[in-house]
Design a protein around this motif. Sequence first.
Motif, short mmCIF file in Angstrom:
data_model
loop_
_atom_site.label_atom_id
_atom_site.label_comp_id
_atom_site.label_asym_id
_atom_site.label_seq_id
_atom_site.Cartn_x
_atom_site.Cartn_y
_atom_site.Cartn_z
N GLU A 1 0.80 -1.22 0.00
CA GLU A 1 0.00 0.00 0.00
C GLU A 1 0.83 1.27 0.00
O GLU A 1 0.32 2.35 -0.30
N ALA A 2 2.12 1.17 0.32
CA ALA A 2 2.99 2.34 0.34
C ALA A 2 3.13 2.97 -1.04
O ALA A 2 3.35 4.17 -1.16
N PHE A 3 2.97 2.18 -2.11
CA PHE A 3 3.16 2.70 -3.47
C PHE A 3 2.08 3.70 -3.87
O PHE A 3 2.30 4.54 -4.73
N PHE A 4 0.90 3.59 -3.30
CA PHE A 4 -0.25 4.47 -3.54
C PHE A 4 -0.80 4.32 -4.96
O PHE A 4 -1.94 3.93 -5.14
N MET A 5 -0.03 4.69 -5.96
CA MET A 5 -0.45 4.54 -7.35
C MET A 5 0.76 4.19 -8.23
O MET A 5 1.83 4.75 -8.05
N TYR A 6 0.56 3.28 -9.16
CA TYR A 6 1.53 2.89 -10.17
C TYR A 6 2.67 2.02 -9.60
O TYR A 6 3.22 2.31 -8.56
N TYR A 7 2.93 0.96 -10.31
CA TYR A 7 3.98 -0.03 -10.01
C TYR A 7 3.63 -0.94 -8.84
O TYR A 7 4.40 -1.84 -8.52
N GLU A 8 2.46 -0.76 -8.21
CA GLU A 8 2.13 -1.68 -7.13
C GLU A 8 1.86 -3.08 -7.65
O GLU A 8 2.25 -4.07 -7.02
N GLU A 9 1.22 -3.20 -8.83
CA GLU A 9 1.01 -4.54 -9.37
C GLU A 9 2.32 -5.13 -9.88
O GLU A 9 2.53 -6.34 -9.82
N SER A 10 3.23 -4.26 -10.36
CA SER A 10 4.54 -4.74 -10.81
C SER A 10 5.32 -5.33 -9.64
O SER A 10 5.92 -6.41 -9.75
N GLU A 11 5.33 -4.61 -8.51
CA GLU A 11 6.03 -5.11 -7.33
C GLU A 11 5.41 -6.41 -6.84
O GLU A 11 6.12 -7.34 -6.45
N TRP A 12 4.08 -6.48 -6.86
CA TRP A 12 3.37 -7.68 -6.42
C TRP A 12 3.76 -8.88 -7.29
O TRP A 12 4.02 -9.97 -6.79
N CYS A 13 3.78 -8.67 -8.61
CA CYS A 13 4.14 -9.75 -9.52
C CYS A 13 5.61 -10.15 -9.35
O CYS A 13 5.94 -11.35 -9.37
N LEU A 14 6.50 -9.18 -9.17
CA LEU A 14 7.90 -9.50 -8.92
C LEU A 14 8.06 -10.32 -7.65
O LEU A 14 8.84 -11.28 -7.60
N ARG A 15 7.32 -9.95 -6.63
CA ARG A 15 7.36 -10.69 -5.37
C ARG A 15 6.87 -12.12 -5.57
O ARG A 15 7.44 -13.07 -5.05
N LEU A 16 5.79 -12.25 -6.34
CA LEU A 16 5.22 -13.57 -6.61
C LEU A 16 6.21 -14.45 -7.36
O LEU A 16 6.41 -15.62 -7.03
N LEU A 17 6.84 -13.88 -8.39
CA LEU A 17 7.76 -14.66 -9.21
C LEU A 17 9.06 -14.99 -8.49
O LEU A 17 9.67 -16.04 -8.73
N SER A 18 9.50 -14.12 -7.60
CA SER A 18 10.80 -14.32 -6.94
C SER A 18 10.69 -15.14 -5.66
O SER A 18 11.67 -15.75 -5.24
N LYS A 19 9.52 -15.16 -5.04
CA LYS A 19 9.38 -15.81 -3.74
C LYS A 19 8.46 -17.03 -3.74
O LYS A 19 8.15 -17.58 -2.69
N SER A 20 7.99 -17.44 -4.91
CA SER A 20 7.09 -18.58 -4.97
C SER A 20 7.27 -19.30 -6.30
O SER A 20 8.03 -18.86 -7.16
N SER A 21 6.55 -20.40 -6.48
CA SER A 21 6.61 -21.16 -7.74
C SER A 21 5.43 -20.83 -8.65
O SER A 21 5.25 -21.47 -9.68
N TRP A 22 4.61 -19.84 -8.27
CA TRP A 22 3.46 -19.48 -9.11
C TRP A 22 3.91 -18.86 -10.43
O TRP A 22 4.91 -18.14 -10.48
#
Length: 299
Positions: free
Chosen positions: A195-216
């Motif tokens: 939520e700190a991002f407020f607007m823009y790149y929050e979905e990018s960070e979420w996807c990067l987190r998903l790809l780097s920290k899980s097998s999804w």
Amino acid sequence: MEKNLGVMKDLAIILLNYNSFDDTSRGIISLLNEGCPRECIYVVDNNSGDKEDIKNLGNQKGINIIISDHNGGYAFGNNLAIKKALTDGKNYFLLLNPDIEISLDTISKLYLDLKNLDNLGMIGPRICYRNDRNKIFSDGGLLFPEKGFMGDHINYEKYKENVERSDYNFNIQYVDGSALMFKKEILNDVGYMNEAFFMYYEESEWCLRLLSKSSWKIAVNTSCLAYNLFTKRSTFYQYYMTRNRIWLCRLYNGNVKYVTKERWTLARRALKKGKFAMAKAYIKGILDGLYSNLQLKNK
């Protein structure tokens, strides 16, 4: 399609409203007219000027309405709805910007993709322009950490007839947040959007987190279509794009010097043209990006 409506009752379709009642109501009415179950629709108002209109529409249509007492941004508003939908027993979630035009048939196809494709945690449709429906806006996003996490939409501004379609594109780094569907299991592995991002790149960070920290896996189904509107690049946009790219670099070892130099150049050009508000947005974004006390909070 009708046979999938009962199955899709564990899907939450989330629209985030901020002074966008006309588009939000258009999307709601379109989905209801196609037969979308009312209990699937969630609208969050981020303390906007038209929240009373949203309340009245929700009461008239019998859909889920969540009114926030402050505007916490894209991630904050969507996270509110996700948490509410989880308590309602939802297992799948579709995040939609109000300006997105999408059919219930497309939603159904994306939903079945998530149910049937192994290890797929997140998916989106091909996004084209509402005013030029054969022109592609995005077939998924790429990120370039060596260029300060500069983003790029695959097949951006190309026409559909000039692009070879492969249906599923797994070679992406993020799904565009204007039309993004995911399954609840990813929340157990990587949490909610930051939520700190407020607007823009929050979905990018979420996807990067998903790809780097899980097998999804994440993907775009290019046979599924949604349509958006082009928005002007305002000072608001440039501030958050500048700050949040630097934040992403700090979180994922991107090239901070690259994005800082690029944005300083844009600020100087804006100053030379007398666009002082735009220059200020770039400079403030740089300073806040570099010197803020950044913490990754997966609320």
